[in-house]
Design a protein around this motif. Structure first.
Motif, PDB file in Angstrom:
ATOM      1  N   ASN A 449       0.851  -1.197   0.000  1.00 37.39           N
ATOM      2  CA  ASN A 449       0.000   0.000   0.000  1.00 37.39           C
ATOM      3  C   ASN A 449       0.884   1.242   0.000  1.00 37.39           C
ATOM      4  O   ASN A 449       0.813   2.103   0.886  1.00 37.39           O
ATOM      5  CB  ASN A 449      -0.938  -0.008   1.202  1.00 37.39           C
ATOM      6  CG  ASN A 449      -2.103  -0.967   1.029  1.00 37.39           C
ATOM      7  OD1 ASN A 449      -3.024  -1.026   1.826  1.00 37.39           O
ATOM      8  ND2 ASN A 449      -2.077  -1.756  -0.045  1.00 37.39           N
ATOM      9  N   SER A 451       3.360   3.765  -3.122  1.00 35.29           N
ATOM     10  CA  SER A 451       3.206   4.307  -4.472  1.00 35.29           C
ATOM     11  C   SER A 451       3.471   3.245  -5.535  1.00 35.29           C
ATOM     12  O   SER A 451       4.114   2.220  -5.277  1.00 35.29           O
ATOM     13  CB  SER A 451       4.168   5.476  -4.671  1.00 35.29           C
ATOM     14  OG  SER A 451       5.503   5.013  -4.715  1.00 35.29           O
ATOM     15  N   THR A 492       0.907   7.550  -7.432  1.00 35.66           N
ATOM     16  CA  THR A 492      -0.374   7.157  -6.821  1.00 35.66           C
ATOM     17  C   THR A 492      -0.147   6.078  -5.768  1.00 35.66           C
ATOM     18  O   THR A 492       0.552   5.093  -6.008  1.00 35.66           O
ATOM     19  CB  THR A 492      -1.340   6.627  -7.893  1.00 35.66           C
ATOM     20  OG1 THR A 492      -1.516   7.616  -8.906  1.00 35.66           O
ATOM     21  CG2 THR A 492      -2.687   6.280  -7.269  1.00 35.66           C
ATOM     22  N   ILE A 493      -0.744   6.272  -4.590  1.00 32.01           N
ATOM     23  CA  ILE A 493      -0.680   5.261  -3.537  1.00 32.01           C
ATOM     24  C   ILE A 493      -1.720   4.184  -3.841  1.00 32.01           C
ATOM     25  O   ILE A 493      -2.885   4.492  -4.121  1.00 32.01           O
ATOM     26  CB  ILE A 493      -0.960   5.877  -2.156  1.00 32.01           C
ATOM     27  CG1 ILE A 493       0.031   7.009  -1.867  1.00 32.01           C
ATOM     28  CG2 ILE A 493      -0.881   4.807  -1.063  1.00 32.01           C
ATOM     29  CD1 ILE A 493       1.465   6.577  -1.798  1.00 32.01           C
ATOM     30  N   LYS A 496      -6.276   0.582  -0.176  1.00 29.69           N
ATOM     31  CA  LYS A 496      -7.307   1.400   0.449  1.00 29.69           C
ATOM     32  C   LYS A 496      -6.946   1.811   1.874  1.00 29.69           C
ATOM     33  O   LYS A 496      -7.796   2.232   2.638  1.00 29.69           O
ATOM     34  CB  LYS A 496      -8.643   0.640   0.464  1.00 29.69           C
ATOM     35  CG  LYS A 496      -9.260   0.477  -0.913  1.00 29.69           C
ATOM     36  CD  LYS A 496     -10.662  -0.089  -0.827  1.00 29.69           C
ATOM     37  CE  LYS A 496     -11.321  -0.149  -2.202  1.00 29.69           C
ATOM     38  NZ  LYS A 496     -12.704  -0.670  -2.144  1.00 29.69           N
ATOM     39  N   SER A 501      -5.801   7.247  -2.309  1.00 33.83           N
ATOM     40  CA  SER A 501      -5.168   6.057  -2.873  1.00 33.83           C
ATOM     41  C   SER A 501      -6.112   5.430  -3.901  1.00 33.83           C
ATOM     42  O   SER A 501      -7.271   5.814  -4.020  1.00 33.83           O
ATOM     43  CB  SER A 501      -4.840   5.047  -1.782  1.00 33.83           C
ATOM     44  OG  SER A 501      -6.014   4.676  -1.090  1.00 33.83           O
TER      45      SER A 501
END
Length: 610
Positions: A449, A451, A492-493, A496, A501
């Motif tokens: 979780n 990038s 983008t991460i 959830k 994210s």
């Protein structure tokens, strides 16, 4: 039947447990030596003030009584004494604030260090540890004990040092009255030590016995609160049932702790009565001495305060000793985890991994049995693989395919035979060097979780900031299109867990996992079910580029899809941990053996659907 050796006597058990204290203090010193020295210095200074203050107050009282009995008042000595008392009180207040600050800093830095040491240990342990339930009990106890109990011992030891030094200062006053007064006060307080030590062991054994049930309660809490399970919990109406299971475990814990606390409270009440009687015995003694004019009124006030403070200090010292014992019981669990040793280690004089490989990989009579298993998973495997050759591993579940791959990455050492690369045994290489040359995408690959850049760049940590290489790996794995649609692209991460994210589908995650494998400069590439979550179009696209992507790499491919398997140079059919068949797709189909049977069975299922 071997007879169990008798348990050691209580004194020996006590010494065995507190023997952890020097090791703990070394950890504290490693964490923050400067703050530790300052803390001890301030502790000693604070501890010396109470006895000095009592003596100053005694001089003030005697001076006042003398001035009352004689005409005229000499204010100068009295003012000096009051000023000295005020200075001591102000110094004590300032030092206590400094002690509080230093204690917080010391606690924070040590907690960080202790957790870092625990995580370092977790990193160095073998994969085999993580596949045993008993290991998770040990890890859980270490996490619970290591997060708080070392700091508790540290605080208790500092308090114990301060209390002991303060009592040493008061001891001179007690002895100046009568040596037996010390025996009276200590004797009345000793039962408190017995109660503390007794219930320390009871509490520890209770908490240790609750470890597995506690892990179950934590797991149920995870099931009730994480996205991984939320759909099925709602669909099958499992919420109330699982909550009831969790509540039952926690209620049982609370009942056991309450029962123990009740017994301890009654015993503490009894020893408290003995302590009170001891103090009033000493108090009566000094009153009689004052009435007989063997001591002054100032002595009466000094000795009364000294008796009261000494009684409290003796109880606190004994209670602190019991706490050090109790906390050490829990810290043993922290050190129990640190004492675990990996079996798969780098040799003292490792051989450099060959770059490039010349002869390739050779397995000779390789056998492997998992720790604790009664039957081997692999038996007498013999296989030679040339550099650049692609090998597919097929077989029923449990045939040993993934186990073989774990041996190639040296997550385990083989039980018999040998695995060599260019004639050098795997165990002769540096572990880091070996694994840098073996890139893997396991079927249960990790989904970080973090990038997109991290998820791909972790395939080659030394270049995880090299955007061009990351972008190429994403294109090779067919992941660049989905990354371009994300709000922040490679930054983008995923998942959830955090805000802003993006969650990916199973197939999208698998593309990211493949990109991580293609990022690696490894000469050996292992793909365990690389297309399991890909749709037919993505799978076909990957196959079209498979030969190019694996060019120059020795490749091991595990798949249940025979459309994937047939692309390999050779196919190895495993059954019950042994090699049943070996050859190209065409060779094995002509042979009409196990592989041909499985291929036709899978092909017929597609034809039947059509």
């Amino acid at each position: 039947m071997r007879r169990r050796s008798p348990p050691p006597p209580p004194q020996a058990r006590f010494l065995q447990i507190v023997a952890n204290t020097p090791r703990l203090l070394r950890l504290v010193w490693d964490a923050t030596p400067g703050v530790l020295v300052m803390t001890l210095t301030v502790t000693v200074a604070i501890a010396l003030i109470p006895a000095t203050l009592l003596y100053v107050n005694k001089l003030i009282v005697d001076h006042i009584i003398t001035d009352i009995a004689t005409p005229g008042v000499d204010w100068t000595p009295l003012l000096w004494l009051v000023g000295a008392g005020l200075s001591l009180m102000l110094a004590q207040s300032g030092l206590q604030q400094a002690s509080s600050y230093l204690s917080q800093v010391l606690s924070d830095r040590f907690t960080l260090h202790a957790n870092r040491v625990l995580l370092q240990q977790a990193i160095r342990l073998d994969l085999a540890h993580y596949e045993l339930p008993a290991f998770y009990d040990t890890l859980s106890r270490a996490q619970q004990s290591g997060s708080s109990y070392p700091v508790r011992i540290l605080d208790t030891l500092i308090n114990l040092a301060r209390q002991t030094i303060t009592f040493a200062g008061l001891l001179g006053l007690l002895l100046s009255f009568h040596p037996l007064i010390v025996l009276l006060l200590v004797g009345a307080s000793l039962p408190a030590l017995w109660v503390g030590l007794r219930f320390s062991g009871v509490r520890f054994r209770l908490m240790r016995r609750q470890t597995q049930s506690g892990r179950l309660a934590e797991y149920l809490q995870k099931v009730l609160t994480t996205q991984e399970f939320v759909k099925e919990v709602r669909l099958y109406n499992l919420g109330d049932y699982l909550l009831g299971q969790w509540q039952e475990i926690r209620d049982r814990f609370n009942r056991e702790l309450a029962e123990m606390a009740s017994k301890q409270a009654w015993l503490r009440f009894g020893v408290g009565l003995m302590s009170t009687l001891g103090f009033y015995g000493a108090y009566a003694w000094v009153i009689v001495a004052t009435l007989q004019q063997r001591v002054t009124i100032g002595d009466l006030t000094m000795y009364t305060s000294a008796f009261q403070q000494s009684q409290m200090l003796i109880q606190n010292i004994l209670f602190s000793v019991a706490l050090v014992y109790e906390y050490n019981l829990f810290v043993t669990q922290y050190f129990e985890f640190l004492n675990l040793e990996p079996e798969v280690v780098t040799p003292s004089h490792p051989v450099a991994f060959p770059t490039p490989m010349g002869e390739g990989l050779v397995l000779q009579n390789v056998g492997f049995t998992y720790p604790g298993a009664s039957e081997p998973t692999l038996r007498d495997l013999n296989l030679s693989v040339k550099p650049g050759e692609s090998i597919a591993l097929v077989g029923m579940n449990g045939a040993g395919k993934t186990t073989l791959l774990k041996l190639l990455t040296r997550f385990y050492d083989i039980s018999q035979g040998s695995i060599t690369i260019d004639g050098v045994p795997l165990h002769a290489f540096d572990l880091t060097d070996l694994r840098r040359n073996v890139g893997v995408v396991f079927q249960d690959f990790s989904r970080y979780n973090l990038s997109v850049q991290d998820n791909i760049g972790f395939g080659d940590l030394a270049h995880h900031q090299d955007f061009d290489r990351i972008d190429k790996a994403a294109k090779d794995a067919g992941a660049s299109g989905l990354i371009a649609k994300l709000d922040y692209g490679y930054q983008t991460i995923l998942g959830k867990t955090f805000e802003e994210s993006a969650e990916l589908s199973g197939g999208q995650w698998q593309k990211v996992g493949l990109a991580r494998a293609f990022m690696t400069p490894a000469q050996i590439l292992i793909l365990d079910e690389p297309t399991a979550a890909l749709d037919a179009i993505a799978e076909f696209d990957l196959f079209q580029r498979f030969q190019e992507l694996t060019r120059g790499k020795m490749t091991f491919l595990v798949s249940h899809r025979f459309s994937t398997v047939r692309m390999a140079d050779r196919i190895i059919v495993l059954e019950h941990g042994t090699i049943r068949e070996m050859g190209s797709h065409n060779d094995l189909m002509e042979k009409g053996g196990m592989y041909a049977e499985m291929f036709q069975l899978q092909a017929s299922s597609y034809r039947d659907r059509v």
